[in-house]
Design a protein around this motif. Structure first.
Motif, PDB file in Angstrom:
ATOM      1  N   CYS A 432       0.859  -1.184   0.000  1.00  0.00           N
ATOM      2  CA  CYS A 432       0.000   0.000   0.000  1.00  0.00           C
ATOM      3  C   CYS A 432       0.890   1.227   0.000  1.00  0.00           C
ATOM      4  CB  CYS A 432      -0.928   0.002   1.207  1.00  0.00           C
ATOM      5  SG  CYS A 432      -2.084   1.408   1.240  1.00  0.00           S
ATOM      6  N   LYS A 455      -1.305  -0.988 -13.040  1.00  0.00           N
ATOM      7  CA  LYS A 455      -2.325  -0.134 -12.443  1.00  0.00           C
ATOM      8  C   LYS A 455      -2.240  -0.147 -10.919  1.00  0.00           C
ATOM      9  CE  LYS A 455      -5.817  -0.416 -16.113  1.00  0.00           C
ATOM     10  NZ  LYS A 455      -7.204  -0.836 -16.447  1.00  0.00           N
ATOM     11  N   TRP A 456      -2.424   1.036 -10.340  1.00  0.00           N
ATOM     12  CA  TRP A 456      -2.551   1.194  -8.893  1.00  0.00           C
ATOM     13  C   TRP A 456      -3.888   1.867  -8.617  1.00  0.00           C
ATOM     14  CZ3 TRP A 456       1.181   0.448  -4.774  1.00  0.00           C
ATOM     15  CH2 TRP A 456       2.325  -0.236  -5.207  1.00  0.00           C
ATOM     16  N   HIS A 457      -4.652   1.269  -7.727  1.00  0.00           N
ATOM     17  CA  HIS A 457      -5.993   1.777  -7.428  1.00  0.00           C
ATOM     18  C   HIS A 457      -5.949   2.695  -6.207  1.00  0.00           C
ATOM     19  CE1 HIS A 457      -7.952  -0.870 -10.328  1.00  0.00           C
ATOM     20  NE2 HIS A 457      -7.134  -1.834  -9.899  1.00  0.00           N
ATOM     21  N   GLU A 458      -6.537   3.865  -6.368  1.00  0.00           N
ATOM     22  CA  GLU A 458      -6.662   4.799  -5.245  1.00  0.00           C
ATOM     23  C   GLU A 458      -7.840   4.334  -4.390  1.00  0.00           C
ATOM     24  OE1 GLU A 458      -6.086   9.463  -5.294  1.00  0.00           O
ATOM     25  OE2 GLU A 458      -8.188   8.976  -5.708  1.00  0.00           O
ATOM     26  N   VAL A 459      -7.525   3.667  -3.271  1.00  0.00           N
ATOM     27  CA  VAL A 459      -8.578   3.058  -2.455  1.00  0.00           C
ATOM     28  C   VAL A 459      -9.065   3.979  -1.340  1.00  0.00           C
ATOM     29  CG1 VAL A 459      -7.889   0.684  -2.932  1.00  0.00           C
ATOM     30  CG2 VAL A 459      -6.812   1.923  -1.025  1.00  0.00           C
ATOM     31  N   ASN A 474      -7.274  11.213  -8.160  1.00  0.00           N
ATOM     32  CA  ASN A 474      -6.764  10.483  -9.316  1.00  0.00           C
ATOM     33  C   ASN A 474      -7.817   9.611  -9.985  1.00  0.00           C
ATOM     34  OD1 ASN A 474      -3.649  11.043  -9.116  1.00  0.00           O
ATOM     35  ND2 ASN A 474      -4.358  10.658  -7.024  1.00  0.00           N
ATOM     36  N   GLY A 476      -9.662   7.304  -9.158  1.00  0.00           N
ATOM     37  CA  GLY A 476      -9.765   5.881  -8.872  1.00  0.00           C
ATOM     38  C   GLY A 476      -8.572   5.029  -9.187  1.00  0.00           C
ATOM     39  N   GLU A 477      -7.802   5.385 -10.235  1.00  0.00           N
ATOM     40  CA  GLU A 477      -6.656   4.541 -10.560  1.00  0.00           C
ATOM     41  C   GLU A 477      -5.621   5.323 -11.358  1.00  0.00           C
ATOM     42  OE1 GLU A 477      -7.650   2.204 -14.682  1.00  0.00           O
ATOM     43  OE2 GLU A 477      -8.514   1.356 -12.849  1.00  0.00           O
ATOM     44  N   THR A 479      -1.868   4.454 -13.751  1.00  0.00           N
ATOM     45  CA  THR A 479      -0.977   3.455 -14.357  1.00  0.00           C
ATOM     46  C   THR A 479       0.446   3.978 -14.346  1.00  0.00           C
ATOM     47  OG1 THR A 479      -2.764   2.648 -15.764  1.00  0.00           O
ATOM     48  CG2 THR A 479      -0.506   2.072 -16.411  1.00  0.00           C
ATOM     49  N   LEU A 500      -2.937   3.983  -2.155  1.00  0.00           N
ATOM     50  CA  LEU A 500      -3.058   3.252  -3.413  1.00  0.00           C
ATOM     51  C   LEU A 500      -2.509   1.839  -3.249  1.00  0.00           C
ATOM     52  CD1 LEU A 500      -1.852   6.417  -4.251  1.00  0.00           C
ATOM     53  CD2 LEU A 500      -2.825   5.582  -6.411  1.00  0.00           C
ATOM     54  N   GLU A 503      -2.859  -3.372  -8.575  1.00  0.00           N
ATOM     55  CA  GLU A 503      -3.869  -4.277  -9.107  1.00  0.00           C
ATOM     56  C   GLU A 503      -3.393  -5.710  -8.967  1.00  0.00           C
ATOM     57  OE1 GLU A 503      -6.820  -3.647 -12.687  1.00  0.00           O
ATOM     58  OE2 GLU A 503      -4.868  -4.312 -13.445  1.00  0.00           O
TER      59      GLU A 503
END
Length: 504
Positions: A432, A455-459, A474, A476-477, A479, A500, A503
């Protein structure tokens, strides 16, 4: 006649297994039972009424544990329980022993662990208490240079007497055996460890070696932890220890005091000092954020924003935030998010989750009416989601107490008030990225290296409009961009933190 048959006291069901483990998420809601919520005419809720409301609220908010300020019987409301006279008796303010047992059981039904503040460090000299119990200094030292705390005007147990330490250790075990308590937080440990604690030169008696260490108290604390963990291996203990005493949360057999956890008072002081500064001055205090990571894994730490930080003129946590109203709430959102991204278990005193504006007042309820305002309800939603994020993302809790679970990414951007780091879990891709922008500026195309391409997801984004923010972020995601070392080009929202995860 028997007025209380302890042997037939209903025993609460146990908490879920592993709830206190170093690798488990641990988010503690610290509560004073007399002022969390009150009913008409400013009356206390009973243990039974608290059982109907408090555990369900803690579960909804995502907390894993409730920690009660001392419930042992005490004569003065204003001591908050920290000057107990009846160590074996749950205070009768809120009901009887069976009612307290029902409250613990209700917590366990909701999957919530229960911790108690426990006070073996001092006791009041009320005539109905333990002081001069048989007309002599039975529990305390006769010499006031050893037997009285100057700060609190209370007496100090004589830890060199076997009968006294038997009494105290038995009391600790009593709460776990009779009420299925899941752990004890020991108050004022520093005052026990040092013979010269808060004493002037010449106002204390050295130990047998001429030193300032309280050898008998050290032996007592080691015995307390050894016996407690031997009898209740699923339980835990925590020390409020405000000095640099080594190995507080390390095993007794290796020279430690044997506690499960230690409150990180240094982290609390440094970070509150930082966040209270206007952002334009924070670059001069950049080290307040960095310093805690130099020792973050020397103990098993809990990060405490406790009751002590919202009383005696210190202001509420919200009250320490600088700027106009929007900035104050944004600062608070960023600070709480920083706390949940930082290594260490979490503790928040009641009211912090609704951005209580006033200092805590033990004589009245929290200001629940503040939730009518979006800024305050936004903070509550933020804490609820941070708790759920902390529990759902293994990288944020599995290696809370291990150096291998943390890696700095950005430490040197003092001019922009930006920090970034990677939290790691047990699995290879359990990662994370946490990026915190403690400035009021939006930074676009901000480059941050990451361990994996793709891809990295903005959680999580503390600037979400859902929490009262400006909704910069961002979408949501993101790259990664090319090159030997993968990088993310991020939008950093103002006075905010983003989390973030990769994926897959």
């Amino acid at each position: 006649s028997i007025v209380f048959d302890e042997a037939h006291l209903p025993r609460p069901r146990p908490a879920p297994d592993g709830i206190n483990a170093l690798s488990a998420p641990m988010s503690i809601y610290e509560v004073h039972l007399g002022s969390w919520r009150r009913k008409g005419n400013n009356e206390w809720l009973t243990y039974r009424e608290l059982a109907e409301q408090l555990p369900a609220y803690a579960r909804d908010m995502g907390f894993t544990h409730l920690e009660f300020l001392p419930v042992s019987e005490h004569p003065f409301d204003g001591s908050w329980g920290y000057q107990p006279t009846g160590l074996y008796a749950p205070t009768s303010r809120f009901g009887g022993p069976e009612d307290f047992a029902a409250l613990v059981d209700a917590c366990h039904r909701e999957g919530i662990g229960v911790l108690l503040d426990w006070v073996p460090g001092h006791f009041p000299d009320d005539p109905h208490g333990l002081g001069h119990f048989d007309g002599t200094a039975l529990y305390e030292h006769a010499n006031p240079l050893q037997g009285r705390h100057l700060d609190w005007g209370t007496l100090i147990y004589n830890y060199g007497r076997t009968e006294v330490t038997n009494f105290l250790v038995s009391n600790a075990l009593f709460w776990l055996e009779r009420y299925a308590i899941d752990g004890l937080r020991v108050d004022a440990v520093a005052s026990m460890l040092y013979l010269d604690y808060s004493r002037p030169p010449g106002g204390w008696i050295p130990n047998q070696h001429g030193g300032r260490e309280n050898i008998e108290a050290i032996a007592f604390l080691r015995r307390f932890n050894t016996e407690l963990f031997a009898r209740f291996p699923q339980a835990t203990t925590a020390a409020e220890e405000s000095t640099a005493w080594p190995q507080v949360s390390r095993p007794v057999e290796f020279g430690g005091l044997g506690f499960g956890y230690k409150w990180n008072m240094g982290w609390m002081h440094d970070t509150l000092n930082y966040i209270s500064k206007d952002p334009i001055h924070r670059k001069y205090h950049h080290g307040d954020i960095l310093f805690g990571l130099h020792y973050a894994f020397s103990e098993n730490f809990i990060l405490p924003l406790s009751h002590d930080e919202v009383v005696h003129g210190k202001r509420s946590i919200l009250g320490r935030m600088p700027g106009d109203e929007w900035q104050r709430f944004a600062n608070l959102r960023a600070y709480y998010s920083f706390m949940f991204g930082h290594p260490g278990k979490k503790l928040l005193f009641m009211g912090g989750e609704i951005a209580q504006a006033a200092e805590w007042n033990h004589d009245q309820s929290l200001d629940w009416h503040l939730l009518q305002h979006k800024n305050h309800s936004g903070i509550q939603s933020l804490i609820r989601d941070l708790n759920r994020l902390y529990r759902a993302v293994p990288a944020l809790h599995q290696m809370d107490c291990e150096q291998a679970g943390f890696e700095w990414v950005i430490t040197d951007d003092a001019n922009n008030n930006v920090f970034a780091w990677i939290r790691k879990g047990f699995e290879d891709r359990a990662r994370c990225l946490v990026v915190v922008n403690f400035s009021p500026n939006v930074y676009r195309n901000y480059r941050v290296r990451v361990p994996f391409a793709g891809k990295w997801h903005e959680v999580f984004n503390s600037d979400s409009a859902h929490y009262g923010g400006s909704n910069a972020g961002n979408i949501g995601e993101v790259t990664t961009q090319g090159g030997k070392t993968p990088e993310l080009s991020l939008t950093l929202p103002p006075l905010a933190a983003i989390f973030l995860v990769p994926e897959g």
